[in-house]
Design a protein around this motif. Structure first.
Motif, PDB file in Angstrom:
ATOM      1  N   VAL A  96      -7.994  69.679  74.602  1.00  0.00           N
ATOM      2  CA  VAL A  96      -7.359  70.389  73.485  1.00  0.00           C
ATOM      3  C   VAL A  96      -8.071  70.057  72.175  1.00  0.00           C
ATOM      4  CG1 VAL A  96      -5.251  70.608  72.113  1.00  0.00           C
ATOM      5  CG2 VAL A  96      -5.110  70.587  74.604  1.00  0.00           C
ATOM      6  N   TYR A  97      -8.390  68.786  71.974  1.00  0.00           N
ATOM      7  CA  TYR A  97      -9.064  68.389  70.738  1.00  0.00           C
ATOM      8  C   TYR A  97     -10.484  68.939  70.669  1.00  0.00           C
ATOM      9  CZ  TYR A  97      -5.301  65.170  69.573  1.00  0.00           C
ATOM     10  OH  TYR A  97      -4.076  64.635  69.244  1.00  0.00           O
ATOM     11  N   THR A 127      -2.102  74.863  74.387  1.00  0.00           N
ATOM     12  CA  THR A 127      -3.049  74.723  75.483  1.00  0.00           C
ATOM     13  C   THR A 127      -4.473  74.900  74.961  1.00  0.00           C
ATOM     14  OG1 THR A 127      -3.052  77.078  76.019  1.00  0.00           O
ATOM     15  CG2 THR A 127      -1.351  75.708  77.076  1.00  0.00           C
ATOM     16  N   PRO A 128      -5.460  74.512  75.762  1.00  0.00           N
ATOM     17  CA  PRO A 128      -6.837  74.778  75.338  1.00  0.00           C
ATOM     18  C   PRO A 128      -7.088  76.264  75.066  1.00  0.00           C
ATOM     19  CG  PRO A 128      -6.817  73.183  77.125  1.00  0.00           C
ATOM     20  CD  PRO A 128      -5.404  73.668  76.975  1.00  0.00           C
ATOM     21  N   TYR A 134      -6.757  80.884  68.792  1.00  0.00           N
ATOM     22  CA  TYR A 134      -6.439  80.749  67.370  1.00  0.00           C
ATOM     23  C   TYR A 134      -7.701  80.494  66.545  1.00  0.00           C
ATOM     24  CZ  TYR A 134      -3.881  79.535  63.149  1.00  0.00           C
ATOM     25  OH  TYR A 134      -3.401  79.518  61.874  1.00  0.00           O
ATOM     26  N   GLN A 135      -8.601  79.672  67.093  1.00  0.00           N
ATOM     27  CA  GLN A 135      -9.814  79.318  66.351  1.00  0.00           C
ATOM     28  C   GLN A 135     -10.884  80.402  66.428  1.00  0.00           C
ATOM     29  OE1 GLN A 135      -9.657  76.736  64.537  1.00  0.00           O
ATOM     30  NE2 GLN A 135      -7.975  75.564  65.422  1.00  0.00           N
ATOM     31  N   GLY A 136     -10.671  81.419  67.249  1.00  0.00           N
ATOM     32  CA  GLY A 136     -11.638  82.502  67.346  1.00  0.00           C
ATOM     33  C   GLY A 136     -12.842  82.192  68.210  1.00  0.00           C
ATOM     34  N   GLY A 157       2.678  77.084  69.657  1.00  0.00           N
ATOM     35  CA  GLY A 157       2.915  76.536  68.321  1.00  0.00           C
ATOM     36  C   GLY A 157       1.623  76.486  67.524  1.00  0.00           C
ATOM     37  N   CYS A 158       1.648  75.703  66.448  1.00  0.00           N
ATOM     38  CA  CYS A 158       0.474  75.581  65.582  1.00  0.00           C
ATOM     39  C   CYS A 158      -0.637  74.804  66.278  1.00  0.00           C
ATOM     40  CB  CYS A 158       0.842  74.856  64.293  1.00  0.00           C
ATOM     41  SG  CYS A 158       1.922  75.798  63.201  1.00  0.00           S
ATOM     42  N   PRO A 159      -1.888  75.109  65.964  1.00  0.00           N
ATOM     43  CA  PRO A 159      -2.996  74.300  66.461  1.00  0.00           C
ATOM     44  C   PRO A 159      -2.842  72.843  66.034  1.00  0.00           C
ATOM     45  CG  PRO A 159      -3.798  76.339  65.490  1.00  0.00           C
ATOM     46  CD  PRO A 159      -2.340  76.238  65.141  1.00  0.00           C
ATOM     47  N   VAL A 160      -3.454  71.940  66.783  1.00  0.00           N
ATOM     48  CA  VAL A 160      -3.273  70.512  66.511  1.00  0.00           C
ATOM     49  C   VAL A 160      -3.877  70.095  65.177  1.00  0.00           C
ATOM     50  CG1 VAL A 160      -3.136  69.892  68.937  1.00  0.00           C
ATOM     51  CG2 VAL A 160      -5.359  69.900  67.814  1.00  0.00           C
TER      52      VAL A 160
END
Length: 245
Positions: A96-97, A127-128, A134-136, A157-160
Motif C-alpha cells: 500500500v505504501y 487497498t493497493p 486515486y494517485q492516477g 477511504g482516503c489514501p494513506v
C-alpha cells in the motif's frame, strides 16, 4: 570482527544525536542511513529482517514507503515477510505504501514476492488498487488487476498519505472513476472485468436523488461527465435504465 565472533545485528543500540538519544538496531540504523552494504553484512551474519523496534513499522514497510528498491530486494532475499503490518493499527502493508508514495518498481517487486494485492490497512482500509486509482497510476492499476486485485472493490477511504479527502469509502473504484469523469481509469478497470452495474453506494456531488443501485453510466451523467457516461453505457447491461428501485 565483532559479527564473526557472535555480535548480533538485532539488539537495540543508543545513538546520540545532539541532545536526543534514540534506540534502534544496527540494521535499522543502516537502513535509515541508506547503508545498503552494511545491511547486507548484518543480514548475512544473522540480523533479523523482520525485527521491529518499539513503535516502528516493519523494516520492509519503511523501505517500501521510502522507495528504497535495493533495500526492499535485500530484505526480501533474507526472509522479510512481505505482508507484515506490525502491531500498530495505523500501519498499512508495504505494498500500500509503495503504491501510495509513487514507487511502482517497488510495488511490482513486492507483488512478485507474494504481496497480497487485496491487502488492507487495519485502520485505513484502502487497498493497493484503490491507492493506485486515486494517485492516477494507471500502469499499476492494470498490473495489480492482472495479478488478482479486486476490480470491483471499494475505495475504502482516503489514501494513506492524506488526512482528508472527498472520497466515499463505500464507492467502488469504478464508481469513483465514474463520479469523477476519469475515463482512462474506467477503461482500464472495465478491460479487467469491472462491473459497470454495481450498487454505486454513493451520493454524486452530494445529491442522493439517484437510487443507490443505479448503473454507473447514470452516475457519470448526473455528475456532468458525458464521456465517462458513454463509455459506461457502452459496457452496461442496463443500457435502457432510467431508474432502478
Amino acid at each position: 570482527f565483532l559479527l564473526a565472533h557472535g555480535a548480533g545485528g538485532n539488539g537495540e543500540q543508543s545513538f546520540q544525536q545532539g541532545n536526543d538519544s534514540e534506540y534502534e538496531s544496527p540494521l535499522r540504523w543502516a537502513a535509515r542511513h541508506d547503508e545498503l552494504a552494511l545491511m547486507q553484512v548484518l543480514l548475512a551474519h544473522g540480523a533479523d529482517a523482520n525485527a521491529m523496534g518499539v513503535g516502528d513499522p516493519p523494516l520492509l514497510t519503511w523501505a517500501a514507503h521510502a522507495g528504497k528498491l535495493g533495500q526492499v530486494r535485500v530484505l526480501l532475499a533474507h526472509g522479510a515477510k512481505v505482508n507484515a503490518q506490525g502491531d500498530y493499527p495505523e500501519i498499512s502493508p508495504a505494498l500500500v505504501y509503495a503504491v501510495a508514495y509513487g514507487h511502482p518498481e517497488v510495488a511490482r517487486l513486492l507483488v512478485r514476492h507474494g504481496a497480497d494485492v487485496n491487502a488492507k490497512g487495519q485502520e485505513y482500509p484502502v487497498t493497493p488498487l484503490s491507492e493506485a486509482a486515486y494517485q492516477g497510476h494507471l500502469g499499476l492499476v492494470s498490473f495489480l488487476a492482472a495479478h488478482g486485485a479486486d476490480v470491483n472493490g471499494k475505495m475504502g477511504g482516503c489514501p494513506v498519505n492524506l488526512s482528508a479527502c472527498l472520497v466515499d469509502q463505500n464507492a467502488t473504484v469504478l464508481a469513483w472513476a465514474a463520479e469523477n469523469g476519469n475515463v482512462k481509469l474506467a477503461r482500464v478497470l472495465l478491460a479487467h472485468g469491472a462491473n459497470p452495474n454495481p450498487p454505486s453506494e454513493t451520493c454524486p456531488a452530494g445529491d442522493c436523488s439517484l437510487p443507490s443501485n443505479a448503473p454507473l453510466f447514470l452516475l457519470a451523467a448526473a455528475t456532468g461527465h458525458p464521456h465517462a457516461a458513454k463509455l459506461l453505457l457502452d459496457h452496461s447491461v442496463n443500457a435502457n435504465a432510467t431508474d432502478i428501485a
